[in-house]
Write an enzyme that holds these catalytic residues in place. Sequence first.
Site, mmCIF file in Angstrom:
data_model
loop_
_atom_site.group_PDB
_atom_site.id
_atom_site.type_symbol
_atom_site.label_atom_id
_atom_site.label_comp_id
_atom_site.label_asym_id
_atom_site.label_seq_id
_atom_site.Cartn_x
_atom_site.Cartn_y
_atom_site.Cartn_z
ATOM 1 N N CYS A 1 -9.715 -3.114 -10.339
ATOM 2 C CA CYS A 1 -9.139 -1.990 -9.594
ATOM 3 C C CYS A 1 -7.781 -2.356 -9.007
ATOM 4 O O CYS A 1 -7.187 -1.567 -8.290
ATOM 5 C CB CYS A 1 -10.096 -1.502 -8.520
ATOM 6 S SG CYS A 1 -10.543 -2.777 -7.350
ATOM 7 N N GLU B 1 -11.226 -10.885 -5.353
ATOM 8 C CA GLU B 1 -9.796 -10.928 -5.037
ATOM 9 C C GLU B 1 -9.418 -12.248 -4.375
ATOM 10 O O GLU B 1 -8.288 -12.458 -3.984
ATOM 11 C CB GLU B 1 -9.377 -9.712 -4.185
ATOM 12 C CG GLU B 1 -10.345 -9.317 -3.126
ATOM 13 C CD GLU B 1 -10.075 -7.948 -2.496
ATOM 14 O OE1 GLU B 1 -8.990 -7.381 -2.683
ATOM 15 O OE2 GLU B 1 -10.960 -7.469 -1.772
ATOM 16 N N HIS C 1 0.805 -1.226 0.000
ATOM 17 C CA HIS C 1 0.000 0.000 0.000
ATOM 18 C C HIS C 1 0.833 1.267 0.000
ATOM 19 O O HIS C 1 0.391 2.299 -0.493
ATOM 20 C CB HIS C 1 -1.026 -0.037 1.125
ATOM 21 C CG HIS C 1 -2.164 -0.926 0.748
ATOM 22 N ND1 HIS C 1 -2.199 -2.255 1.084
ATOM 23 C CD2 HIS C 1 -3.245 -0.696 -0.039
ATOM 24 C CE1 HIS C 1 -3.273 -2.789 0.548
ATOM 25 N NE2 HIS C 1 -3.927 -1.877 -0.130
ATOM 26 N N ASP D 1 -4.644 -8.594 -4.628
ATOM 27 C CA ASP D 1 -4.815 -9.740 -3.741
ATOM 28 C C ASP D 1 -5.053 -11.030 -4.526
ATOM 29 O O ASP D 1 -4.550 -12.084 -4.147
ATOM 30 C CB ASP D 1 -5.972 -9.490 -2.767
ATOM 31 C CG ASP D 1 -5.531 -8.611 -1.598
ATOM 32 O OD1 ASP D 1 -4.413 -8.825 -1.094
ATOM 33 O OD2 ASP D 1 -6.286 -7.711 -1.207
#
Length: 570
Positions: A502, A431, A189, A455
């Site tokens: 995404c 995911e 992240h 993920d």
Amino acid sequence: MTFVKGIAASNGIAIAKAYRLVEPDLTFAKKTIEDVDSEVKRFEAAMSKAKSELEAIRDHASNELGPDKAAIFEAHLLVLSDPELISPIEDKIKTDKVNAEVALKETADMFVTMFEQMDNEYMKERAADIRDVTKRVLTHLLGVQMVNPSMISEEVIIVAEDLTPSDTAQLNRQFVKGFTTNIGGRTSHSAIMARSMEIPAVVGTKTATEEINNGDIVIVDGLKGEVHINPTPELVEQYRKIHEEYETQKAEWAKLVNEKTVSADGHHVELAANIGTPKDLKGVKENGGEGVGLYRTEFLYMGRDQLPSEEEQFDAYKAVLEGMEGKPVVVRTLDIGGDKELPYLELPKELNPFLGFRAIRLCLEEQGIFRTQLRALLRASVYGNLKIMFPMIATLDEFRAAKALLEEEKQKLVAEGQKVADKIELGIMVEIPSTAVLADQFAKEVDFFSIGTNDLIQYTMAADRMNQRVSYLYQPYSPSILRLVKMVIDAAHAEGKWAGMCGEMAGDEIAIPVLLGLGLDEFSMSATSILKARSQIRNLSKTDMQKLAETVLTMQTTDQVIEAVKFAVK
Ligand code: PEP
Ligand code: MG
């Protein structure tokens, strides 16, 4: 001149002085003290240095970030002047004849343990304050420097072992020109945030903190994933040119800001942006985002010491919906866990946080937290084109349970006389491989899918997205991943639904031709990748890419896929 190689995490070139964000060594030995009076004086001097330092930080935080952010330092200053803490430390130095470090640590630990055991949130926060203040006073006793990114006031490159998402959120864009870390991957992240903040970054270098000293001149090459330490003037000159060329290229892409994303043979796809806060909308507009495809709401919950209230959340969601002026906004409900922690929730440490109690799993159990968010979202829904998406859905039961809670909150709000939009599309992130495999069944009940490849790749390949040692497995172009992506898109289309993506793969130059061919409807990416992707798609024929997609799905290895794509788009 030295050089370290890592993973190119955020495009661009940065040249500046290094600022090491490395925890200082706070170890010390126990000593017997003869001259206890001068030891008490040494302790008092450290306390007073800590006090002046904290006052400066408080004033700086208050000016730069507002009084809310300064409150924590005010609380620390109170601890520093509390006689109930100070007297026992001084008594201990005098009676036990121990050094100040020992007296401070043992006394503070006693209070911390006592407060933490109390069933009282206020006292638990005081324990955290005492721990922080003790650390600060210890640095002065030991003569080491405590790191403090919020006080940076000149242009720097941050050098760290790792940066948590909340560390990254607190970086001052004005002064932090780039960063490099020892660990992390392209979809950690901190890397994702670096891209949305347009800060060049190289992660996963393994040794940056060993090689780089404070004040070294550092070049972060976020295009190639290289970090140069104390470069020669010739190399700096070379990089200034690369930087200029990159800026010229960006200016070319910028001409497409108001254009639609249409393939060479006339097919439109939507290019949306991933955001973390309402502040990111500026970047979405500047880069011509056609919507928000992922609003990671968890950032609203980070860098603070309590949950955001319904009102605070309502304000943030409303700001994003209004800011996007009727364009689609996909808001993902709280996805905490994995590398995103909320210390104030005090969840037990887990052995495998990425496989544990996170995201929708936590929300379905901690319903109070979830319901507050759902209410805020429902109330905000009348201000724009809201779509709600649940993260980490593994089973249809989870989706149905989450949907039922949303319905309940909607009924309550309507009964209270509040306005809620009539139709809010409800989707899930795909995911987890189980969900991709069962996508045909999910498609009967959801309004859309958004494929979360960050993920999905790690769970399919069993390769941690943060671990650079297994990054050779973590490959978006693996035929196995492409097959899963196809299953999801086809399942959506069979039920007349749309499929987006995404995960970072949606903005990847090699993946985009295949995704276009597979029929992906919406590509959501870091805002800074949008214009480049638009320029690429305008030169691709969807019909040709369909043929490419068919071919790569039958391939055996990632390298074959990469080669086939490069050949097809040449
Ligand atoms: C993903 O997993 O692809 C995703 C977009 O979510 P996050 O990166 O926040 O886990
Ligand atoms: Mg995810």
